[in-house]
Design a protein around this motif. Structure first.
Motif, mmCIF file in Angstrom:
data_model
loop_
_atom_site.group_PDB
_atom_site.id
_atom_site.type_symbol
_atom_site.label_atom_id
_atom_site.label_comp_id
_atom_site.label_asym_id
_atom_site.label_seq_id
_atom_site.Cartn_x
_atom_site.Cartn_y
_atom_site.Cartn_z
ATOM 1 N N SER A 80 -40.193 -7.409 11.154
ATOM 2 C CA SER A 80 -39.014 -6.543 11.125
ATOM 3 C C SER A 80 -38.606 -6.202 9.700
ATOM 4 O O SER A 80 -38.160 -5.080 9.417
ATOM 5 N N LEU A 139 -35.518 -6.099 18.073
ATOM 6 C CA LEU A 139 -35.724 -4.824 18.763
ATOM 7 C C LEU A 139 -34.489 -3.942 18.660
ATOM 8 O O LEU A 139 -34.596 -2.716 18.490
ATOM 9 N N ALA A 198 -34.482 -0.311 16.739
ATOM 10 C CA ALA A 198 -34.070 0.887 17.470
ATOM 11 C C ALA A 198 -32.942 1.611 16.734
ATOM 12 O O ALA A 198 -32.966 2.843 16.580
ATOM 13 N N GLN A 215 -28.329 -6.322 14.435
ATOM 14 C CA GLN A 215 -29.264 -7.442 14.506
ATOM 15 C C GLN A 215 -28.523 -8.775 14.546
ATOM 16 O O GLN A 215 -28.873 -9.671 15.325
#
Length: 475
Positions: free
Chosen positions: A14, A143, A147, A161
């Motif tokens: 990430s 995720l 996004a 997050q």
């Protein structure tokens, strides 16, 4: 440890994507907000999770008391954080911080509701369940951040997050623990646990001040760009080892050592065995990260982060002392010596903050260098302090670290020899791969050559074999 490796991979992946979708200023802005939210997070726990784990017997009444204390404090902190957001924005000179901090304040309520359920899972030694919850929550938060970043949310992706991780942990802990608190009450027999938690909270507050003084000073003196150059390497080489190694080991070692307080020989053997393995695994690895600072920054963060290379190097040096130094905390907590831990926290906080201030004129690299030097000096000091009494002594502790220190020396010599001989590939990925293979081979060779580390390798091999056999499908 396997779950932490998965979370590490998620964090690295990430970071590689977010560093290309977001600017250093975005990371710096959220890091500024984190100086307040991370401070308040300490009070959401109040050290009561450790009190639940360390206590030999815990009643339903005590657990209910601790749950409602954590929940009430979490709600209070959310309100305070919301109200103080304009003050933090004024301090840093950035009005965007008001909205960021106010949204992030919801995390305190989530943390307060989740604390005791997570502590119960650790107390019951349900480490596989704890691991699964951690991985699932991390995946959900990553995720969500990706996004939001893809949709152009900028720094709000990093805010999402953090809140996503807190929400995932809350849902997972409640579903797994299946414990329901009673009606709000303050049990008289929880007094000792609250006092234990109070000592832990004050100590954690001091540690917070130490670990965030560098961010606060850099943001105040040099702005969010310089802070972003410091924060990303810090997250990669300091925070990640803490989460990957120290946190899961502490969750195992503190309850295990607490149950051996009346068996000093077993207590000593368990601690030294764990410390030896930590040293062998982490000391050479973190030294290798420091030596490969340039290619790793280019791979993980991209060409736009070249100013972070010296910062990465010095923070990797500082990280060498983190896994071993944090193991001293197991002794403080498992022996119930939180008063002495608090005194140590006061002393170490003053030393570290003074070091950060000394390095501040040289920007992010100067603060990182100060952090590295101070950490390496303070590790032997804390061991000498805690081992004045108790079943673990300083001499055997040093001997337990000899294999790891020997492996570190071999790694440094081999990688530097490759560099001086012009054998290091110019391509960053190839440089990391080749140096990693050479370092691993040298590390293994020295461990096989030393009797104590050879015995440790044999123990690890047997454990891995037995684990594989246990998990193999029947037939």
């Amino acid at each position: 440890m396997a779950s932490q490796a998965l979370r590490f991979a998620l964090q690295i992946g990430s970071t590689m994507v977010l560093a290309r979708l977001l600017a250093p200023e975005d990371f710096g802005l959220v890091a500024m907000a984190g100086t307040l939210t991370a401070l308040f997070t300490l009070f959401a726990d109040l050290g009561l999770s450790q009190a639940t784990i360390q206590r030999e017997d815990v009643t339903q009444s005590q657990l209910t008391t601790l749950f409602w204390v954590n929940t009430g404090v979490g709600a209070l902190l959310a309100v305070l954080c919301f109200a103080l957001a304009p003050l933090v924005a004024w301090f840093y000179g950035d009005e965007r911080l008001i909205g960021v901090i106010q949204i992030m304040s919801a995390g305190f309520v989530l943390a307060g509701l989740s604390t005791q359920h997570g502590a119960l899972l650790n107390r019951w030694l349900r480490f596989r369940t704890v691991a699964t919850i951690g991985v699932a929550a991390s995946l959900f938060s990553v995720l969500l951040a990706l996004a939001l970043a893809w949709l152009g949310a900028d720094y709000w992706a990093l805010v999402g997050q953090q809140l996503g991780l807190a929400l995932g942990m809350l849902v997972g802990n409640w579903m797994a623990a299946r414990w329901k608190p009673g009606r709000p009450q303050i049990s008289a027999d929880a007094h000792q646990m609250l006092r234990f938690g109070g000592d832990m909270t004050i100590f954690n507050l001091l540690i917070y001040c130490t670990r965030n003084a560098d961010n606060i000073l850099l943001g105040w003196r040099h702005g969010n760009h310089t802070l972003g150059l410091y924060e990303r390497p810090y997250a990669l080489v300091v925070s990640l080892p803490l989460r990957l190694i120290n946190f899961p080991l502490a969750n195992v070692m503190v309850p295990a050592l607490s149950r051996l307080q009346n068996a000093p020989e077993g207590y000593r053997d368990l601690y030294l065995s764990a410390l030896e393995k930590i040293g062998m695994a982490t000391l050479p690895t973190l030294a290798l990260l420091a030596l490969l600072a340039e290619p790793l920054v280019l791979i993980l963060l991209g060409d736009g982060w070249t100013d972070a290379i010296p910062v990465f190097f010095w923070l990797a040096i500082a990280a060498i002392g983190q896994p071993v130094g944090n193991a001293a905390g197991w002794l403080f907590v498992s022996q119930g010596r939180t008063g002495e831990q608090l005194l140590w926290g006061v002393f170490s906080s003053v030393v570290f903050v003074a070091g950060f201030a000394a390095g501040l004129p040289w920007g992010a690299a100067g603060v990182a260098m100060a952090y590295a030097i101070t950490t390496l000096v303070m590790v032997p000091v804390v061991f000498a302090y805690i081992m004045r009494r108790g079943p673990v002594r300083f001499g055997p502790t040093v001997r337990a670290l000899v294999p790891g220190l020997s492996g570190t020396l071999v790694v440094v010599v081999l990688v530097e020899a490759m560099r001086l001989a012009g054998l290091m590939p110019a391509t960053p990925i190839l440089a990391v791969l080749v140096a990693g293979i050479v370092a691993a081979a040298g590390m293994l060779a020295i461990y096989v050559a030393m009797p104590t580390s050879r015995r440790t390798l044999r123990e690890v091999w047997v454990f891995a074999y037995q684990l594989a056999r246990r998990r193999a499908p029947a037939g």
